[in-house]
Design an enzyme around this catalytic site. Structure first.
Site, PDB file in Angstrom:
ATOM      1  N   ARG A 145     -21.553 124.778  23.067  1.00 16.98           N
ATOM      2  CA  ARG A 145     -22.712 123.956  23.406  1.00 16.98           C
ATOM      3  C   ARG A 145     -22.668 123.475  24.862  1.00 16.98           C
ATOM      4  O   ARG A 145     -23.011 122.340  25.173  1.00 16.98           O
ATOM      5  CB  ARG A 145     -22.807 122.749  22.457  1.00 16.98           C
ATOM      6  CG  ARG A 145     -22.903 123.108  20.986  1.00 16.98           C
ATOM      7  CD  ARG A 145     -24.146 123.935  20.674  1.00 16.98           C
ATOM      8  NE  ARG A 145     -24.198 124.225  19.258  1.00 16.98           N
ATOM      9  CZ  ARG A 145     -23.653 125.319  18.680  1.00 16.98           C
ATOM     10  NH1 ARG A 145     -23.055 126.233  19.435  1.00 16.98           N
ATOM     11  NH2 ARG A 145     -23.723 125.497  17.384  1.00 16.98           N
ATOM     12  N   SER A 149     -30.036 118.395  16.828  1.00 11.22           N
ATOM     13  CA  SER A 149     -28.728 117.803  16.563  1.00 11.22           C
ATOM     14  C   SER A 149     -28.372 116.776  17.627  1.00 11.22           C
ATOM     15  O   SER A 149     -28.555 117.013  18.822  1.00 11.22           O
ATOM     16  CB  SER A 149     -27.651 118.893  16.532  1.00 11.22           C
ATOM     17  OG  SER A 149     -27.894 119.808  15.477  1.00 11.22           O
ATOM     18  N   GLU A 159     -24.800 116.087  21.941  1.00  9.13           N
ATOM     19  CA  GLU A 159     -25.314 117.426  22.220  1.00  9.13           C
ATOM     20  C   GLU A 159     -26.650 117.334  22.949  1.00  9.13           C
ATOM     21  O   GLU A 159     -26.955 118.167  23.808  1.00  9.13           O
ATOM     22  CB  GLU A 159     -25.475 118.202  20.913  1.00  9.13           C
ATOM     23  CG  GLU A 159     -25.973 119.620  21.081  1.00  9.13           C
ATOM     24  CD  GLU A 159     -25.913 120.415  19.785  1.00  9.13           C
ATOM     25  OE1 GLU A 159     -26.893 121.123  19.488  1.00  9.13           O
ATOM     26  OE2 GLU A 159     -24.893 120.328  19.071  1.00  9.13           O
TER      27      GLU A 159
END
Length: 295
Positions: A160, A209, A280
């Protein structure tokens, strides 16, 4: 290329929060994109690309920046052998449709990611055990100094994460896919979409998320659920009852509400389980979460 002024960020983001951007443009060609970046540089403005507006949280006070959403040629998709060539603004849904129609597999996991090709590169997006680094051949990145191609290694892709920063705009990407029968592709997509709908608040306003999954067996959502945070409310923002790693806008939420909720989630995860959660979602305009005590 037209530059609009004083544009609502809440209108440009999936969570529906944020103040107003100083400027907004939709470049449709590489030349227009380079023009836009130059325009911002002349005015000493930062450049922020929002894609479909997921995975970003904008300040309630607004953003003194040029916000971009790529369009036209920079959102087009084409097939070249086993390569899928997409503009940075191409949606994952369109890319997946073109790949499936061409009998090319490997991009099925992206059906769970409501974003764009450029956004996927920016954060090395992923789902169900696969990510952009697994299929990306190279990306064309435009900056104030011009445009050039970069490989996944040069982009610094990891979990990520990429080394890209605001002012570096992904104009085009090339994915290498593999031949696969269309019925198999459709079947896997159907399974993944069903899993996503069963476990995530797909019909609510969220930014996707909230936190990266920490090392270990417990994902961020399960960890926050164990902390008893499902349904925890701050202002108009609430931790989803369906999946605790999502924050929903119940109506009238502000970015400040979302940040306060994120801070409480991090505090509880640390104090109750000794886990430091990393966000994130991309925090724009200098937004920050408060430090954790003792970390």
């Amino acid at each position: 290329m037209t530059v609009e002024e004083d544009v609502s960020l809440a209108r440009l983001t999936t969570i529906g929060t944020g103040g107003r951007a100083r400027a907004f443009a939709r470049p449709g060609t590489l030349a227009e994109l380079e023009e836009a970046i130059g325009w911002a540089s002349e005015r000493e403005l930062s450049v922020v690309t929002v894609g479909l507006g997921s995975n970003v949280l904008a300040p309630d006070e607004g953003l003194d920046a040029l916000v971009l959403r790529l369009d036209g040629e920079l959102a087009a998709v084409a097939i070249d052998g086993d390569l899928l060539v997409a503009g940075g603004g191409a949606t994952n849904a369109v890319c997946l449709h073109r790949a499936r129609a061409a009998g090319l597999g490997g991009f099925e996991f992206a059906c769970a990611i409501p974003g764009t090709a450029g956004g996927g590169v920016w954060m090395n997006a992923g789902a169900y055990g696969r990510d952009w680094a697994a299929i990306l051949v190279r990306a064309l990145v435009a900056t104030v100094d011009g445009a050039g191609w970069a490989t996944p290694t040069e982009l610094g892709l990891s979990y990520r994460h990429s080394e890209l920063r605001h002012g570096q705009v992904v104009a085009r990407v090339e994915y290498r896919l593999s031949p696969r029968p269309e019925p198999e592709i459709k079947g896997e997509i159907a399974d993944l979409v069903a899993r996503r709908k069963a476990t995530q608040p797909t019909n609510k306003r969220t930014f996707g998320s909230v936190f990266k999954n920490p090392p270990g067996e417990l994902g961020a959502g399960r960890l926050l659920e164990l902390c008893g945070l499902k349904g925890h409310l701050v202002g108009g923002a609430v931790v989803s009852e369906k999946h605790a790693n999502f924050i929903e806008n119940t109506g009238g939420a502000t970015t400040a509400d979302c940040l306060a909720l994120m801070a409480e989630c991090r505090r509880r995860a640390w104090e109750e389980h000794g886990v430091v959660l990393e966000h994130e979602v991309v925090l724009l305009g200098g937004l920050e979460l408060p430090p954790l005590a003792g970390v």
